[in-house]
Design a protein around this motif. Structure first.
Motif, PDB file in Angstrom:
ATOM      1  N   ILE A 193       0.838  -1.203   0.000  1.00  0.00           N
ATOM      2  CA  ILE A 193       0.000   0.000   0.000  1.00  0.00           C
ATOM      3  C   ILE A 193       0.871   1.250   0.000  1.00  0.00           C
ATOM      4  N   PHE A 194       1.928   1.209   0.801  1.00  0.00           N
ATOM      5  CA  PHE A 194       2.825   2.357   0.893  1.00  0.00           C
ATOM      6  C   PHE A 194       3.478   2.648  -0.455  1.00  0.00           C
ATOM      7  N   ILE A 195       3.965   1.583  -1.123  1.00  0.00           N
ATOM      8  CA  ILE A 195       4.619   1.770  -2.419  1.00  0.00           C
ATOM      9  C   ILE A 195       3.634   2.305  -3.447  1.00  0.00           C
ATOM     10  N   VAL A 196       2.436   1.732  -3.462  1.00  0.00           N
ATOM     11  CA  VAL A 196       1.405   2.192  -4.402  1.00  0.00           C
ATOM     12  C   VAL A 196       1.041   3.645  -4.130  1.00  0.00           C
ATOM     13  N   ALA A 197       0.909   3.997  -2.835  1.00  0.00           N
ATOM     14  CA  ALA A 197       0.584   5.380  -2.468  1.00  0.00           C
ATOM     15  C   ALA A 197       1.713   6.314  -2.859  1.00  0.00           C
ATOM     16  N   GLY A 198       2.967   5.851  -2.657  1.00  0.00           N
ATOM     17  CA  GLY A 198       4.113   6.679  -3.033  1.00  0.00           C
ATOM     18  C   GLY A 198       4.178   6.905  -4.531  1.00  0.00           C
ATOM     19  N   VAL A 199       3.880   5.848  -5.293  1.00  0.00           N
ATOM     20  CA  VAL A 199       3.856   5.979  -6.751  1.00  0.00           C
ATOM     21  C   VAL A 199       2.742   6.938  -7.176  1.00  0.00           C
ATOM     22  N   SER A 200       1.569   6.800  -6.550  1.00  0.00           N
ATOM     23  CA  SER A 200       0.434   7.666  -6.880  1.00  0.00           C
ATOM     24  C   SER A 200       0.740   9.118  -6.553  1.00  0.00           C
ATOM     25  N   GLY A 257      15.465  -0.632   0.574  1.00  0.00           N
ATOM     26  CA  GLY A 257      16.214   0.250  -0.323  1.00  0.00           C
ATOM     27  C   GLY A 257      15.520   1.580  -0.505  1.00  0.00           C
ATOM     28  N   LEU A 258      14.187   1.544  -0.645  1.00  0.00           N
ATOM     29  CA  LEU A 258      13.422   2.776  -0.819  1.00  0.00           C
ATOM     30  C   LEU A 258      13.555   3.667   0.411  1.00  0.00           C
ATOM     31  N   GLY A 259      13.490   3.049   1.583  1.00  0.00           N
ATOM     32  CA  GLY A 259      13.651   3.819   2.817  1.00  0.00           C
ATOM     33  C   GLY A 259      15.011   4.482   2.894  1.00  0.00           C
ATOM     34  N   LEU A 260      16.058   3.770   2.462  1.00  0.00           N
ATOM     35  CA  LEU A 260      17.404   4.334   2.490  1.00  0.00           C
ATOM     36  C   LEU A 260      17.575   5.448   1.457  1.00  0.00           C
ATOM     37  N   VAL A 261      16.864   5.327   0.332  1.00  0.00           N
ATOM     38  CA  VAL A 261      16.916   6.380  -0.691  1.00  0.00           C
ATOM     39  C   VAL A 261      16.412   7.697  -0.108  1.00  0.00           C
ATOM     40  N   PHE A 262      15.321   7.631   0.641  1.00  0.00           N
ATOM     41  CA  PHE A 262      14.762   8.859   1.207  1.00  0.00           C
ATOM     42  C   PHE A 262      15.518   9.329   2.445  1.00  0.00           C
ATOM     43  N   THR A 263      16.165   8.409   3.148  1.00  0.00           N
ATOM     44  CA  THR A 263      16.921   8.786   4.339  1.00  0.00           C
ATOM     45  C   THR A 263      18.257   9.418   3.982  1.00  0.00           C
ATOM     46  N   PHE A 264      18.964   8.819   3.022  1.00  0.00           N
ATOM     47  CA  PHE A 264      20.324   9.261   2.729  1.00  0.00           C
ATOM     48  C   PHE A 264      20.474  10.009   1.405  1.00  0.00           C
ATOM     49  N   MET A 271      16.954   6.599  -8.296  1.00  0.00           N
ATOM     50  CA  MET A 271      17.062   5.576  -7.256  1.00  0.00           C
ATOM     51  C   MET A 271      15.681   5.200  -6.721  1.00  0.00           C
ATOM     52  N   ALA A 272      14.852   6.208  -6.476  1.00  0.00           N
ATOM     53  CA  ALA A 272      13.518   5.955  -5.917  1.00  0.00           C
ATOM     54  C   ALA A 272      12.621   5.225  -6.904  1.00  0.00           C
ATOM     55  N   VAL A 273      12.688   5.606  -8.176  1.00  0.00           N
ATOM     56  CA  VAL A 273      11.856   4.951  -9.188  1.00  0.00           C
ATOM     57  C   VAL A 273      12.276   3.491  -9.359  1.00  0.00           C
ATOM     58  N   VAL A 274      13.575   3.226  -9.346  1.00  0.00           N
ATOM     59  CA  VAL A 274      14.069   1.847  -9.463  1.00  0.00           C
ATOM     60  C   VAL A 274      13.596   1.008  -8.279  1.00  0.00           C
ATOM     61  N   ALA A 275      13.792   1.514  -7.054  1.00  0.00           N
ATOM     62  CA  ALA A 275      13.405   0.762  -5.859  1.00  0.00           C
ATOM     63  C   ALA A 275      11.889   0.556  -5.803  1.00  0.00           C
ATOM     64  N   GLY A 276      11.135   1.610  -6.142  1.00  0.00           N
ATOM     65  CA  GLY A 276       9.683   1.512  -6.114  1.00  0.00           C
ATOM     66  C   GLY A 276       9.142   0.517  -7.121  1.00  0.00           C
ATOM     67  N   TRP A 277       9.653   0.574  -8.350  1.00  0.00           N
ATOM     68  CA  TRP A 277       9.173  -0.345  -9.382  1.00  0.00           C
ATOM     69  C   TRP A 277       9.661  -1.766  -9.124  1.00  0.00           C
ATOM     70  N   GLY A 279      10.057  -3.161  -6.236  1.00  0.00           N
ATOM     71  CA  GLY A 279       9.211  -3.726  -5.198  1.00  0.00           C
ATOM     72  C   GLY A 279       7.926  -4.317  -5.741  1.00  0.00           C
ATOM     73  N   ILE A 280       7.446  -3.773  -6.854  1.00  0.00           N
ATOM     74  CA  ILE A 280       6.224  -4.283  -7.483  1.00  0.00           C
ATOM     75  C   ILE A 280       6.542  -5.416  -8.454  1.00  0.00           C
ATOM     76  N   TRP A 281       7.505  -5.177  -9.347  1.00  0.00           N
ATOM     77  CA  TRP A 281       7.835  -6.165 -10.378  1.00  0.00           C
ATOM     78  C   TRP A 281       8.429  -7.439  -9.789  1.00  0.00           C
ATOM     79  N   ASP A 282       9.195  -7.303  -8.714  1.00  0.00           N
ATOM     80  CA  ASP A 282       9.826  -8.436  -8.057  1.00  0.00           C
ATOM     81  C   ASP A 282       8.796  -9.497  -7.682  1.00  0.00           C
TER      82      ASP A 282
END
Length: 304
Positions: A193-200, A257-264, A271-277, A279-282
């Motif tokens: 849900i978080f990833i989908v919301a972040g993408v939206s 990975g997504l959390g670390l992208v936003f933290t660091f 980086m965020a688009v790769v990690a977000g996508w 998480g879904i495609w995997d």
């Protein structure tokens, strides 16, 4: 349209805290289903464990780096691929191994051991492979990435809930057994849900740049799954164990990975688009492969 390396996704501190809590809950779910016996069992299959650990922490980051040289994506996309490759496996790998008819015991013990290793090896791998290309090294330098700080962050998200979960499973086994499915499934749903919301919430960026990362993530995920299976095959593991190793290497905790992208990295676009996508495609690719394998029974005859 601005270059993807200049894009910063919208993500407020409150959302980041929620993501970290969700990731910690995922680790707690893994730990509640883990016991000291899982680590002992890992010692009974040293060959399979060694193959899986080496494939994850030595070969996958190296192969990913070579893939970035071949594809030559934008620096932030390349660094995102390297970051995902350095992440530990998620507990969805255990579910997929079960569906594929693979060695679930090996998968569970390998997930447990790999997450412990990742606390220290993930920052080192990211710093090493990220600095091999001048373009990605420049991104690392621009944020003054501190390996010790990242170790502390990963230990907080992985280590603390992992130790607490194992302790709870040992001390209160009945309560842990009842809570584990709720924590495990609930946290996975919350992450999705978080990833989908972040993408939206950043839909325009994903629409603009998904084409840039679509092929990269597809190839990267395919290579990761194939690498695990290939390593099991060339080292003589049986089919039963190969399937487990394949998912342990191919399924990465992209949410971490997504959390670390936003933290660091302040939500750096590529980086965020790769990690977000990822998480879904995997999950999509993993389910497809597990379903195919489930049609063919794995042999257990050769010891692993």
């Amino acid at each position: 349209m601005m270059p993807i390396d200049d894009v910063v996704l919208n993500f407020n501190p409150g959302s980041l805290m929620i993501l970290n809590v969700v990731l910690a809950a995922i680790m707690l779910g893994i730990a509640l289903d883990t016991s000291v016996d899982d680590f002992r069992r890992a010692l009974t299959k040293p060959k399979a464990m060694a193959v899986g650990i080496a494939a994850q922490f030595l070969l996958l980051p190296a192969v990913t780096f070579l893939l970035t040289l071949i594809l030559s994506p934008a620096p932030s996309v390349a660094l995102g691929m390297i970051l995902v490759a350095c992440c530990p496996p998620g507990n969805i790998s255990n579910v997929l191994t079960h569906r594929a008819g693979g060695d679930v015991a090996l998968s569970v013990s390998m997930t447990a051991v790999s997450n412990v290793f990742a606390i220290f090896l993930m920052p080192l791998n990211l710093a090493f492979w990220g600095s091999r290309r001048p373009e990605t090294d420049a991104l690392l330098q621009s944020v003054n990435l501190n390996a010790l700080e990242m170790v502390a962050q990963i230990a907080l998200i992985i280590g603390v809930p992992f130790v607490l979960g194992i302790w709870a499973a040992q001390k209160f086994p009945e309560i842990a057994a009842k809570a584990q499915p709720w924590v495990k499934n609930g946290s996975l749903v919350a992450l999705l849900i978080f990833i989908v919301a972040g993408v939206s919430g950043n839909a325009s960026y994903f629409v603009d740049y998904i084409g840039v990362v679509l092929l990269a993530v597809f190839l990267h995920d395919t290579v990761a799954l194939a690498l695990g299976y290939f390593c099991g095959a060339v080292t003589g593991l049986n089919e039963y164990s190969r399937r487990a190793v394949s998912f342990e290497v191919g399924i990465r905790n992209a949410g971490l990975g997504l959390g670390l992208v936003f933290t660091f990295f302040d939500g750096l676009g590529g980086m965020a688009v790769v990690a977000g996508w990822w998480g879904i495609w995997d999950i999509i690719a993993g389910l497809a492969l597990a379903t195919i394998w489930s049609k063919r029974r794995a042999r257990k005859a050769v010891p692993a």
